[in-house]
Design a protein around this motif. Structure first.
Motif, PDB file in Angstrom:
ATOM      1  N   PRO A 283      32.336  27.458  -2.398  1.00  0.00           N
ATOM      2  CA  PRO A 283      31.408  26.914  -1.390  1.00  0.00           C
ATOM      3  C   PRO A 283      31.189  25.416  -1.537  1.00  0.00           C
ATOM      4  CG  PRO A 283      30.246  28.251  -3.021  1.00  0.00           C
ATOM      5  CD  PRO A 283      31.696  28.497  -3.226  1.00  0.00           C
ATOM      6  N   HIS A 284      31.290  24.882  -2.771  1.00  0.00           N
ATOM      7  CA  HIS A 284      31.066  23.452  -2.958  1.00  0.00           C
ATOM      8  C   HIS A 284      32.157  22.618  -2.294  1.00  0.00           C
ATOM      9  CE1 HIS A 284      33.784  24.723  -6.129  1.00  0.00           C
ATOM     10  NE2 HIS A 284      34.061  23.475  -6.441  1.00  0.00           N
ATOM     11  N   VAL A 285      33.384  23.127  -2.264  1.00  0.00           N
ATOM     12  CA  VAL A 285      34.469  22.414  -1.598  1.00  0.00           C
ATOM     13  C   VAL A 285      34.281  22.475  -0.081  1.00  0.00           C
ATOM     14  CG1 VAL A 285      36.971  22.231  -1.312  1.00  0.00           C
ATOM     15  CG2 VAL A 285      36.014  22.950  -3.518  1.00  0.00           C
ATOM     16  N   PHE A 286      33.901  23.633   0.405  1.00  0.00           N
ATOM     17  CA  PHE A 286      33.632  23.802   1.837  1.00  0.00           C
ATOM     18  C   PHE A 286      32.508  22.870   2.282  1.00  0.00           C
ATOM     19  CE2 PHE A 286      31.521  26.412   5.270  1.00  0.00           C
ATOM     20  CZ  PHE A 286      32.509  26.247   6.223  1.00  0.00           C
ATOM     21  N   ASP A 287      31.413  22.846   1.519  1.00  0.00           N
ATOM     22  CA  ASP A 287      30.280  21.988   1.875  1.00  0.00           C
ATOM     23  C   ASP A 287      30.670  20.513   1.852  1.00  0.00           C
ATOM     24  OD1 ASP A 287      28.551  24.118   2.255  1.00  0.00           O
ATOM     25  OD2 ASP A 287      27.830  24.108   0.197  1.00  0.00           O
ATOM     26  N   LEU A 288      31.516  20.142   0.904  1.00  0.00           N
ATOM     27  CA  LEU A 288      31.989  18.762   0.832  1.00  0.00           C
ATOM     28  C   LEU A 288      32.756  18.395   2.087  1.00  0.00           C
ATOM     29  CD1 LEU A 288      32.415  16.158  -0.797  1.00  0.00           C
ATOM     30  CD2 LEU A 288      34.353  17.283  -1.908  1.00  0.00           C
TER      31      LEU A 288
ATOM     32  N   LEU B 273      32.950  15.619   7.400  1.00  0.00           N
ATOM     33  CA  LEU B 273      33.123  15.725   8.849  1.00  0.00           C
ATOM     34  C   LEU B 273      31.936  15.087   9.567  1.00  0.00           C
ATOM     35  CD1 LEU B 273      35.330  17.053  10.629  1.00  0.00           C
ATOM     36  CD2 LEU B 273      33.853  19.062  10.781  1.00  0.00           C
ATOM     37  N   GLU B 274      30.758  15.313   9.027  1.00  0.00           N
ATOM     38  CA  GLU B 274      29.547  14.773   9.650  1.00  0.00           C
ATOM     39  C   GLU B 274      29.400  13.277   9.393  1.00  0.00           C
ATOM     40  OE1 GLU B 274      26.827  18.852   9.343  1.00  0.00           O
ATOM     41  OE2 GLU B 274      26.842  17.422   7.694  1.00  0.00           O
ATOM     42  N   SER B 275      29.604  12.847   8.144  1.00  0.00           N
ATOM     43  CA  SER B 275      29.329  11.451   7.805  1.00  0.00           C
ATOM     44  C   SER B 275      30.439  10.487   8.228  1.00  0.00           C
ATOM     45  CB  SER B 275      29.086  11.325   6.295  1.00  0.00           C
ATOM     46  OG  SER B 275      30.241  11.693   5.558  1.00  0.00           O
TER      47      SER B 275
ATOM     48  N   PHE C 121      39.853  17.492   4.808  1.00  0.00           N
ATOM     49  CA  PHE C 121      38.591  16.784   5.033  1.00  0.00           C
ATOM     50  C   PHE C 121      37.781  16.632   3.748  1.00  0.00           C
ATOM     51  CE2 PHE C 121      39.376  17.997   9.506  1.00  0.00           C
ATOM     52  CZ  PHE C 121      39.203  16.748  10.093  1.00  0.00           C
ATOM     53  N   ALA C 122      37.789  17.634   2.886  1.00  0.00           N
ATOM     54  CA  ALA C 122      36.999  17.567   1.653  1.00  0.00           C
ATOM     55  C   ALA C 122      37.451  16.433   0.744  1.00  0.00           C
ATOM     56  CB  ALA C 122      37.068  18.898   0.905  1.00  0.00           C
TER      57      ALA C 122
ATOM     58  N   GLY D  55      36.154  16.252  -4.545  1.00  0.00           N
ATOM     59  CA  GLY D  55      37.221  15.933  -3.609  1.00  0.00           C
ATOM     60  C   GLY D  55      38.374  15.152  -4.211  1.00  0.00           C
ATOM     61  N   GLU D  56      38.439  15.068  -5.542  1.00  0.00           N
ATOM     62  CA  GLU D  56      39.508  14.308  -6.180  1.00  0.00           C
ATOM     63  C   GLU D  56      40.865  14.994  -5.982  1.00  0.00           C
ATOM     64  OE1 GLU D  56      35.701  13.616  -8.525  1.00  0.00           O
ATOM     65  OE2 GLU D  56      36.757  15.353  -7.680  1.00  0.00           O
TER      66      GLU D  56
END
Length: 347
Positions: free
Chosen positions: A30-35, A40-42, A142-143, A189-190
Motif C-alpha cells: 500500500p505504501h507504493v500505491f499511496d506514493l 499523480l496529485e502533486s 508514477f511512484a 520510490g527509489e
C-alpha cells in the motif's frame, strides 16, 4: 488523421479513476500505491477517485474477474472521471474481457493507460476504435517519478495534458532497469542505479514509413492468441507494431518463436514497422542475441528486408517510459533515424 477516436485531454483539477484490473498489488504494497497517488496529485494537479478493486485483497481480486470488469465499465460510464489509470500489471486480466460493456465504453472515450498485463485491455479496446495508451502505472512508473529525471513528468504532460500537433520521441538521458525492493524500510520510490542511455538501435529499413501504433507486452499478447479478443487479419494492415518484454525475462528463443508465429500468421507482411522496447534484465550479450533472433525471423525466414526494425527503445518494463498511443499514426524515418507521432494523442 487516423480513424481511431481520441479521448479528451486532461486538465489540472480533473478526476482520474484508479483501479486494479489485474494483480491486487496495492493490498500487498500500500505504501507504493499511496506514493504513486501522491505523485499523480502533486506533479499533475489531478484528483484521484479510487474504485472498489483498487485496494482489494490479492486473492479476492483474482477470484472475481467480473468485479474487475465492473470497475472498468463504471469508470467509463462515470461523467466525473476523465481518465483511467491502472494500479499495476499482473497476468490474468484476459479473464475480464468477456464482461466488458463495449457499448458503454465506446460511447464514453477516455484515456486508459497501463502496460504489461494491461495490454489485454489496451489492445482489445483499440480494436473497438478507441485510442488507448501503453504507459506507466500507479505503482510502477508514477511512484518512482520523483527519483527519475524530470523529462518523465514533461513527457506525461505532452502526451496527456498539453498535446502538440506532432511529437518526436527522444531518448531519455538515463534509464533504470528495476526498482529498489519495495519491502525496503522507508521506500520512497527509489530505482536501481540509473545508467546512461545508449539510445535506440536501428537494425534495418530505408525510407519513410507510417501507420497507427499497435502492440504491448509480447508475453501478454500470447495470452490473447486464438481468443475472440485477437485482431482480425485485416486489422494489422499498415500498423506499426511494438513489443516489450516483462520482468519475467523470456528467453531469446521464446521471443524468436513468438515472432515466427506472427510471420506464419501473415502479420509481418501486413505491418509498416516493428519496434522493441528495452529488454529488462538482459545483459548486453543477450540484447545482441535478441537482435540477431529478430533479424533471423523477420529477414531470414520471412524475407522482410525492407521492414523498419528499431530496438532498445524507452518503453516497457524499464524506466523512464515513453507513452505509446495505440491508434495514433507514427512515422519512422530511417534516413533521419527519427520516430514521430504525426497527430495529437488527445483532443
Amino acid at each position: 488523421m487516423s480513424a481511431f477516436v481520441r479521448p479528451s485531454r486532461l486538465s489540472e483539477g480533473d478526476t482520474v479513476a484508479v483501479l486494479s484490473p489485474s494483480w491486487g498489488g496495492p493490498s500487498r504494497f500500500p505504501h507504493v500505491f499511496d506514493l504513486g497517488l501522491r505523485n499523480l496529485e502533486s506533479l499533475f494537479g489531478l484528483k484521484v477517485k479510487e474504485f472498489p478493486t483498487a485496494r482489494r485483497d490479492v486473492d479476492e481480486l483474482y477470484g472475481d474477474p467480473k468485479a474487475r470488469a465492473k470497475d472498468i465499465n463504471a469508470a467509463f460510464a462515470d461523467p466525473e472521471v476523465k481518465a483511467i489509470f491502472v494500479s499495476i500489471g499482473g497476468d490474468d486480466s484476459v479473464r475480464i474481457l468477456p464482461y466488458l460493456d463495449l457499448p458503454t465504453i465506446t460511447a464514453n472515450p477516455k484515456i486508459l493507460m497501463g502496460y504489461s498485463d494491461t495490454t489485454t485491455l489496451t489492445t482489445y479496446l483499440n480494436q473497438q476504435g478507441l485510442v488507448t495508451f501503453n504507459g506507466p502505472t500507479i505503482m510502477a512508473g508514477f511512484a518512482q517519478m520523483r527519483h527519475l529525471p524530470s523529462d518523465g513528468v514533461a513527457h506525461v504532460r505532452q502526451m496527456l495534458i498539453e498535446p502538440t500537433e506532432e511529437t518526436e520521441y527522444r531518448p531519455y538521458p538515463v534509464w533504470a532497469n528495476n526498482y529498489v525492493d519495495w519491502n525496503t524500510p522507508g521506500y520512497d520510490g527509489e530505482t536501481a542505479p540509473q545508467r546512461p542511455n545508449e539510445g535506440p538501435r536501428w537494425l534495418q529499413g530505408t525510407g519513410v514509413h507510417a501507420g497507427p501504433l499497435f502492440g504491448g507486452c509480447i508475453e501478454v499478447l500470447e495470452f490473447l492468441k486464438a481468443t475472440p479478443f485477437w485482431p482480425a487479419p485485416a486489422f494489422w494492415d499498415g500498423k506499426i507494431l511494438f513489443f516489450e518484454t516483462s520482468e519475467e525475462k523470456p528467453t531469446v528463443d521464446h521471443v524468436l518463436r513468438w515472432l515466427r508465429n506472427y510471420g506464419s500468421a501473415g502479420v509481418l507482411e501486413r505491418i509498416s514497422g516493428l519496434l522493441f522496447g528495452r529488454a529488462r534484465d538482459y545483459s548486453d550479450e543477450e540484447k545482441e542475441q535478441l537482435e540477431a533472433a529478430i533479424l533471423k525471423v523477420v529477414t531470414g525466414e520471412f524475407g522482410m528486408q525492407e521492414l523498419p526494425i528499431v530496438v532498445n527503445l524507452d518503453f516497457g518494463h524499464t524506466d523512464l517510459q515513453w507513452i505509446l498511443p495505440l491508434g495514433v499514426k507514427m512515422e519512422i524515418d530511417c534516413g533521419k533515424k527519427t520516430l514521430k507521432l504525426l497527430e495529437p494523442t488527445v483532443v
